[in-house]
Each structure stands twice: as structure tokens, then as C-alpha cells.
Design a protein around this motif. Structure first.
Motif, mmCIF file in Angstrom:
data_model
loop_
_atom_site.group_PDB
_atom_site.id
_atom_site.type_symbol
_atom_site.label_atom_id
_atom_site.label_comp_id
_atom_site.label_asym_id
_atom_site.label_seq_id
_atom_site.Cartn_x
_atom_site.Cartn_y
_atom_site.Cartn_z
ATOM 1 N N ALA A 193 47.627 34.622 52.059
ATOM 2 C CA ALA A 193 47.922 36.105 51.936
ATOM 3 C C ALA A 193 47.327 36.621 50.552
ATOM 4 O O ALA A 193 46.951 37.768 50.561
ATOM 5 C CB ALA A 193 49.432 36.257 51.827
ATOM 6 N N VAL A 194 47.398 35.815 49.523
ATOM 7 C CA VAL A 194 46.800 36.193 48.205
ATOM 8 C C VAL A 194 45.478 36.536 48.303
ATOM 9 O O VAL A 194 44.863 37.499 47.747
ATOM 10 C CB VAL A 194 47.070 35.228 47.002
ATOM 11 C CG1 VAL A 194 46.289 35.568 45.695
ATOM 12 C CG2 VAL A 194 48.646 35.200 46.816
ATOM 13 N N ARG A 195 44.581 35.595 49.010
ATOM 14 C CA ARG A 195 43.162 35.891 49.013
ATOM 15 C C ARG A 195 42.782 37.106 49.891
ATOM 16 O O ARG A 195 41.870 37.658 49.603
ATOM 17 C CB ARG A 195 42.686 34.458 49.701
ATOM 18 C CG ARG A 195 42.399 33.397 48.963
ATOM 19 C CD ARG A 195 41.532 32.320 49.543
ATOM 20 N NE ARG A 195 42.093 32.085 50.831
ATOM 21 C CZ ARG A 195 42.836 30.848 50.827
ATOM 22 N NH1 ARG A 195 43.171 30.150 49.790
ATOM 23 N NH2 ARG A 195 43.194 30.324 52.001
ATOM 24 N N GLU A 196 43.729 37.393 51.014
ATOM 25 C CA GLU A 196 43.234 38.561 51.683
ATOM 26 C C GLU A 196 43.593 39.770 50.825
ATOM 27 O O GLU A 196 42.832 40.683 51.128
ATOM 28 C CB GLU A 196 44.393 38.509 52.833
ATOM 29 C CG GLU A 196 44.001 37.609 53.987
ATOM 30 C CD GLU A 196 44.735 37.676 55.276
ATOM 31 O OE1 GLU A 196 45.865 38.397 55.214
ATOM 32 O OE2 GLU A 196 44.620 36.790 56.213
ATOM 33 N N LYS A 197 44.849 39.900 49.907
ATOM 34 C CA LYS A 197 44.885 40.997 49.203
ATOM 35 C C LYS A 197 43.864 41.271 48.014
ATOM 36 O O LYS A 197 43.604 42.364 47.833
ATOM 37 C CB LYS A 197 46.422 40.602 48.454
ATOM 38 C CG LYS A 197 46.649 41.892 47.684
ATOM 39 C CD LYS A 197 48.102 41.727 47.005
ATOM 40 C CE LYS A 197 48.677 43.065 46.341
ATOM 41 N NZ LYS A 197 49.974 42.815 45.723
ATOM 42 N N ALA A 198 43.377 40.239 47.488
ATOM 43 C CA ALA A 198 42.270 39.969 46.415
ATOM 44 C C ALA A 198 41.232 40.748 47.264
ATOM 45 O O ALA A 198 40.460 41.638 46.731
ATOM 46 C CB ALA A 198 42.220 38.853 45.926
ATOM 47 N N GLN A 199 40.821 40.206 48.629
ATOM 48 C CA GLN A 199 39.861 40.617 48.888
ATOM 49 C C GLN A 199 39.730 42.282 49.403
ATOM 50 O O GLN A 199 38.792 43.121 49.153
ATOM 51 C CB GLN A 199 39.491 39.790 50.516
ATOM 52 C CG GLN A 199 38.192 40.253 51.075
ATOM 53 C CD GLN A 199 37.804 39.475 52.509
ATOM 54 O OE1 GLN A 199 38.836 38.441 52.706
ATOM 55 N NE2 GLN A 199 36.988 39.288 52.995
ATOM 56 N N ARG A 200 40.989 42.688 49.807
ATOM 57 C CA ARG A 200 41.024 43.942 50.002
ATOM 58 C C ARG A 200 40.985 44.937 48.872
ATOM 59 O O ARG A 200 40.175 46.043 48.993
ATOM 60 C CB ARG A 200 42.405 44.360 50.606
ATOM 61 C CG ARG A 200 42.557 43.999 52.080
ATOM 62 C CD ARG A 200 43.860 44.274 52.749
ATOM 63 N NE ARG A 200 45.192 44.260 52.004
ATOM 64 C CZ ARG A 200 45.701 42.940 52.506
ATOM 65 N NH1 ARG A 200 45.410 42.304 53.239
ATOM 66 N NH2 ARG A 200 46.971 42.924 51.497
ATOM 67 N N VAL A 201 41.438 44.562 47.629
ATOM 68 C CA VAL A 201 41.128 45.104 46.454
ATOM 69 C C VAL A 201 39.941 44.917 45.948
ATOM 70 O O VAL A 201 39.111 46.155 45.453
ATOM 71 C CB VAL A 201 42.011 44.262 45.173
ATOM 72 C CG1 VAL A 201 41.644 44.963 43.943
ATOM 73 C CG2 VAL A 201 43.342 44.534 45.486
ATOM 74 N N ARG A 202 39.051 43.960 46.226
ATOM 75 C CA ARG A 202 37.719 43.870 45.755
ATOM 76 C C ARG A 202 36.776 44.861 46.710
ATOM 77 O O ARG A 202 36.009 45.563 46.078
ATOM 78 C CB ARG A 202 36.919 42.370 45.956
ATOM 79 C CG ARG A 202 37.255 41.394 45.053
ATOM 80 C CD ARG A 202 36.586 40.224 44.932
ATOM 81 N NE ARG A 202 36.507 39.563 46.272
ATOM 82 C CZ ARG A 202 37.504 38.540 46.403
ATOM 83 N NH1 ARG A 202 38.293 38.100 45.294
ATOM 84 N NH2 ARG A 202 37.582 38.059 47.652
ATOM 85 N N GLN A 203 37.281 45.138 48.086
ATOM 86 C CA GLN A 203 36.560 45.830 48.968
ATOM 87 C C GLN A 203 36.578 47.427 48.479
ATOM 88 O O GLN A 203 35.834 48.319 48.598
ATOM 89 C CB GLN A 203 36.845 45.742 50.274
ATOM 90 C CG GLN A 203 36.365 44.415 50.912
ATOM 91 C CD GLN A 203 36.955 44.151 52.264
ATOM 92 O OE1 GLN A 203 37.896 44.710 52.763
ATOM 93 N NE2 GLN A 203 36.463 43.122 53.025
ATOM 94 N N ARG A 204 38.018 47.789 48.066
ATOM 95 C CA ARG A 204 38.282 49.086 47.782
ATOM 96 C C ARG A 204 37.460 49.440 46.506
ATOM 97 O O ARG A 204 36.745 50.450 46.197
ATOM 98 C CB ARG A 204 39.673 49.161 47.451
ATOM 99 C CG ARG A 204 40.031 50.544 47.083
ATOM 100 C CD ARG A 204 41.518 50.744 47.068
ATOM 101 N NE ARG A 204 42.347 49.819 46.558
ATOM 102 C CZ ARG A 204 43.210 48.740 46.623
ATOM 103 N NH1 ARG A 204 43.266 48.560 47.870
ATOM 104 N NH2 ARG A 204 43.889 48.111 45.755
#
Length: 312
Positions: free
Chosen positions: A18-29
Motif C-alpha cells: 500500500a505504501v509503494r502504491e501511494k508513493a507511486q501515485r505521488v510520483r506520478q502526480r
């Protein structure tokens, strides 16, 4: 703790995912925001460059599409003196013969043909209104120049140039004064001699700011300018400054009617195309040069008609 409560706690592996997915979403944004910022900067940069290019093109096209104004009556960058009215030439005349007076060279006792058609000598003065030598020549020679023009013994023209433009603390006085002379020649040609005379009599110091355009216009009016409003507008708008710069450049490249001479200093005075190199403040020496040049020109063109010999 009951078994039901422990079943609701995520496993460590699930939490990491879940942490990796959130970090990925932040990087994409953040990446999307960065791309938008770069695009915006690129667009604004193109707009600035386009504006600069447009300004340069406009300036170039404006300078090429606006023709340089030409003063009336200019011949080889000079203006002929049509009248000497309005100038007080105190000091009397010089005790020298008129420039067109013929003379027999000393030592030559052969008969001299008397001239039947006297032609006036041509005097051209290249003048920078900030040059001290120009003032010296005008002050010393104005009386006899005035007399020769009045008698028809000489034609006189002034060629305003701007050799000393950089010598007036950035005000470009030489260029402005030369342009002012062209304004007077265009709108009030009969006052060329009077205005030229006043410009030199009231010559400012070489290292000063020079006279203002308003003062130059006042001087033109005082010299008797026939169209004072037009002359003032012409002077204050600098209508013939570009022409004066061009005329100076032309003279520096080569002076018409001379044997390859160029403008190197001011004043430069030519009599029938011959450069006067004597004292600027000695009217007698200049008068003798004019007389000699005029006589030489006559003897080069005149030839006695042979007397027919009766046949035997």
C-alpha cells in the motif's frame, strides 16, 4: 484480543504494498505537474523570442522603408551661397586684386592675351561647426568672400560635415549643427551665408555640450530665415542629421572634383579643386592663392590665336 480482531489487521506485506502504491501515485502526480510547468515555460519562452524577433524585424523594416530626407539644393554635399545679405563684414576689404584679374607671370615678357570671357573661381569650404580652424577662416575671410560673391568674381559653397560629433559630451553638436545648416539651405537658401557666419562666430567650446536645438533655431531666425517655423521644426526634429552623417562619410571616402583627395580634417578649402594649405587666419595669403589659382586656370585654357603670315 479475539481471533476476529486479529483477522482485520493487514499483514506486513500488504502494508508495504500500500505504501509503494501511494508513493507511486505521488510520483506520478509530481511528474504531471513538472511536465505542465515545463510546457508553460516553453510556451512563454517562445512568446518572448517571437516578440524580440518581431521588434527587430519592425526596426529594420522601419529604417529601410523610411527614406533618408534630402535637403534641397545640395550639390556634392554643399550649398551655394546665393546672397550675402544679413552679414556685417566689418574690417574693410583686402588690398588684393579680384580673383579673376589676369596677371603676367614675373619674368615673362611675351604678350599676354587679354581675357574676353572671365569666369569666376569656384570656392568650396568643408566646415565642421565645432572646429576652431573653421572659425578662424570665417572670421578672417568673410569680408573678401562677401565681396567676391557680390561682384560675381567667385562662386562660394559651404559643405557642412560632422567630423567632431563625439567631442560634445554626447550631444552630437557637430551633427546637429550640420543638419541645421541643411535645414536653412532647404527652407531659406538666401540666408545660408548669414547662418553659416553666425554658427562660426558663436562657436561653442570644443569640449562643451554645444548649442541646443532651440538656440540653433533662434540663430536661424535671427539670420533672417524666410520660413522660421519650418526651419525651427526641421532643426528641432533633426530632419537632416542622417543626411549630414551620410555627407560626411561620402567626403571622407573622396571629395568630388579633386584629384583623389579625401576629407581628413576641417576646415578644408578648395579653389577650383585645389586644396588651400596656407594660414587660415591670413586673408592676404588666401587672396593670393585664389588669384594664382584663377590665373593658372586661365593660362591653361587660353591660347593666343596665331597671326596669319602673308604668303609670298
Amino acid at each position: 484480543m479475539s481471533s476476529d480482531d486479529s483477522s482485520n489487521v493487514p499483514a506486513p506485506s500488504d502494508r508495504r504494498e500500500a505504501v509503494r502504491e501511494k508513493a507511486q501515485r505521488v510520483r506520478q502526480r509530481h511528474a504531471r505537474v513538472g511536465r505542465l510547468r515545463v510546457a508553460a515555460l516553453s510556451i512563454s519562452g517562445v512568446a518572448v523570442v517571437g516578440a524580440v524577433v518581431a521588434a527587430v524585424v519592425f526596426a529594420v523594416s522601419s529604417s529601410t522603408s523610411s527614406p533618408q530626407l534630402q535637403p534641397s539644393g545640395a550639390v556634392d554635399g554643399g550649398f551655394a551661397v546665393a546672397s550675402v545679405a544679413g552679414v556685417s563684414v566689418l574690417g574693410g576689404s583686402v588690398d588684393e586684386p579680384a580673383p579673376t584679374e589676369s596677371a603676367t607671370p614675373q619674368g615673362d615678357t611675351s604678350p599676354t592675351p587679354a581675357p574676353t570671357n572671365r569666369s569666376s573661381v569656384d570656392i568650396r569650404v568643408y566646415v565642421d561647426y565645432l572646429a576652431p580652424g573653421a572659425k578662424q577662416f570665417e572670421t578672417a575671410n568673410a569680408p573678401q568672400l562677401s565681396s567676391w560673391v557680390t561682384e560675381g568674381a567667385a562662386t562660394l559653397s559651404y559643405h557642412p560635415v560632422a567630423m567632431l560629433t563625439a567631442k560634445s559630451n554626447g550631444t552630437k553638436y557637430s551633427l546637429r549643427a550640420a543638419g541645421a545648416a541643411a535645414c536653412v539651405a532647404t527652407y531659406s537658401p538666401d540666408t545660408v551665408f548669414a547662418f553659416n557666419h553666425q554658427l562660426l562666430l558663436q562657436q561653442p567650446e570644443a569640449t562643451s555640450d554645444g548649442l541646443s536645438d532651440d538656440t540653433l533655431a533662434d540663430m536661424a531666425q535671427a539670420a533672417g530665415a524666410a520660413e522660421p517655423r519650418q526651419v525651427r521644426s526641421c532643426i528641432e526634429n533633426g530632419e537632416f542629421m542622417a543626411w549630414a552623417k551620410s555627407a560626411t562619410d561620402t567626403a571622407v571616402a573622396g571629395i568630388p572634383g579633386t584629384d583623389g583627395l579625401t576629407l581628413t580634417s576641417t576646415p578644408m578649402i578648395f579653389v577650383n579643386g585645389e586644396l588651400y594649405q596656407g594660414a587660415l587666419d591670413d586673408p592676404k595669403e588666401f587672396a593670393q592663392f585664389v588669384l594664382t589659382t584663377a590665373s593658372d586656370a586661365y593660362y591653361r585654357t587660353a591660347s593666343p590665336t596665331p597671326t596669319p603670315t602673308p604668303s609670298s
